[in-house]
Design an enzyme around this catalytic site. Sequence first.
Site, PDB file in Angstrom:
ATOM      1  N   GLY A 249      98.812  32.153   7.675  1.00 39.36           N
ATOM      2  CA  GLY A 249      97.251  31.723   7.556  1.00 39.36           C
ATOM      3  C   GLY A 249      96.582  32.692   7.030  1.00 39.36           C
ATOM      4  N   ASN A 250      95.289  32.479   6.432  1.00 32.28           N
ATOM      5  CA  ASN A 250      94.330  33.137   5.868  1.00 32.28           C
ATOM      6  C   ASN A 250      93.094  32.623   5.841  1.00 32.28           C
ATOM      7  OD1 ASN A 250      94.991  32.137   3.050  1.00 32.28           O
ATOM      8  ND2 ASN A 250      96.733  33.254   3.480  1.00 32.28           N
TER       9      ASN A 250
ATOM     10  N   SER B 268      96.983  40.794   4.705  1.00 31.24           N
ATOM     11  CA  SER B 268      98.141  40.166   5.083  1.00 31.24           C
ATOM     12  C   SER B 268      99.038  40.768   5.744  1.00 31.24           C
ATOM     13  CB  SER B 268      99.129  40.191   3.489  1.00 31.24           C
ATOM     14  OG  SER B 268      99.391  41.177   3.415  1.00 31.24           O
ATOM     15  N   GLY B 269      99.975  40.105   6.727  1.00 29.41           N
ATOM     16  CA  GLY B 269     101.109  40.591   7.233  1.00 29.41           C
ATOM     17  C   GLY B 269     100.563  40.805   9.001  1.00 29.41           C
TER      18      GLY B 269
ATOM     19  N   SER C 187      95.142  39.017   1.532  1.00 34.50           N
ATOM     20  CA  SER C 187      96.121  38.118   1.780  1.00 34.50           C
ATOM     21  C   SER C 187      96.633  37.985   0.520  1.00 34.50           C
ATOM     22  CB  SER C 187      95.153  36.985   2.110  1.00 34.50           C
ATOM     23  OG  SER C 187      96.194  35.704   1.814  1.00 34.50           O
TER      24      SER C 187
ATOM     25  N   GLU D 124      97.678  35.196  -0.829  1.00 35.03           N
ATOM     26  CA  GLU D 124      97.035  33.880  -1.230  1.00 35.03           C
ATOM     27  C   GLU D 124      95.917  34.178  -1.951  1.00 35.03           C
ATOM     28  OE1 GLU D 124      98.901  31.594  -1.697  1.00 35.03           O
ATOM     29  OE2 GLU D 124     100.552  31.274   0.069  1.00 35.03           O
TER      30      GLU D 124
ATOM     31  N   HIS E 110      93.189  28.290   5.042  1.00 32.58           N
ATOM     32  CA  HIS E 110      94.738  28.007   4.861  1.00 32.58           C
ATOM     33  C   HIS E 110      95.519  28.294   5.984  1.00 32.58           C
ATOM     34  CE1 HIS E 110      98.709  27.904   3.535  1.00 32.58           C
ATOM     35  NE2 HIS E 110      98.815  29.082   3.453  1.00 32.58           N
TER      36      HIS E 110
ATOM     37  N   HIS F  84      99.428  26.667   8.394  1.00 34.04           N
ATOM     38  CA  HIS F  84     100.749  25.752   8.291  1.00 34.04           C
ATOM     39  C   HIS F  84     100.569  24.904   9.519  1.00 34.04           C
ATOM     40  CE1 HIS F  84     102.384  29.949   6.266  1.00 34.04           C
ATOM     41  NE2 HIS F  84     101.361  29.199   5.708  1.00 34.04           N
TER      42      HIS F  84
ATOM     43  N   HIS G 264     104.852  23.716   2.427  1.00 29.68           N
ATOM     44  CA  HIS G 264     104.297  25.078   2.776  1.00 29.68           C
ATOM     45  C   HIS G 264     102.832  24.762   3.915  1.00 29.68           C
ATOM     46  CE1 HIS G 264     101.991  28.996   1.172  1.00 29.68           C
ATOM     47  NE2 HIS G 264     101.870  28.660   2.658  1.00 29.68           N
TER      48      HIS G 264
HETATM   49 ZN    ZN Z   1     100.751  30.038   3.846  1.00 31.55          ZN
END
Ligand code: ZN
Length: 219
Positions: free
Chosen positions: A28-29, A46-47, A75, A77, A96, A98, A159
């Site tokens: 997610g972000n 990210s990460g 991110s 994304e 964002h 999942h 996704h």
């Molecule tokens: Zn994703």
Amino acid sequence: MRYFKQRMEIVEMFRKLDELGLTVGRSGNISLRAPDDPKIFLITPSGLVKRKLNPEDILIVDSDLEILEGERNPSVESPTHFAIYEKRPEVRAIIHTHSIHATAFAVVHKPIPPILEETVYLIGGEVKVAAFAQAGSDKLAKNVINALENKKAVLLANHGIISCGITLEDAFEVLQCVERTAKVYILARLIGKPTLIPEDVINIEKELYEINNFPFNEK
Ligand SMILES: [Zn+2]
């Protein structure tokens, strides 16, 4: 530290998403448009495990993805977030995740139909699926823009989901609504045949959505 209040909003939102089971671990972000400059953005790194984010982990970037503040990598994304901000000037926040039930629809490439009134007046109608492309690619950003249209949510094939809003709370409400609609639909399928709300009600709710989100559009 610039934009401390907005950094905290993101940090606290991720804790809430994690508690509610709408995201897990590193996935997610979230991004926000800076309150004083539409071409500056805050975005998660990210990460990292997202429920453990600190305000200093959030990056400040411009629309060319130049890092203005922050030590981490933005991110993966980011291209998709920026494509949405460019196309939709009224959008100020993007989430964002999942989340399970929305992702189930994304995996079978099936749009989430307007079975509840709030699906239409909060999101703008049926939630479409953006064609599959690799996470972080420009192709995915393009597919997302095509499937999002003027709505506030879109599924990413195989996704997850992206929701957007005029505030972070708004994007959160949209995300919850998508997840709830997806869950209700799946459960309804187990006990019978789900029905859509009537066409004339869909049209009234769509008008409400337009008035709430695009008040300056000519009719
Ligand atoms: Zn994703």
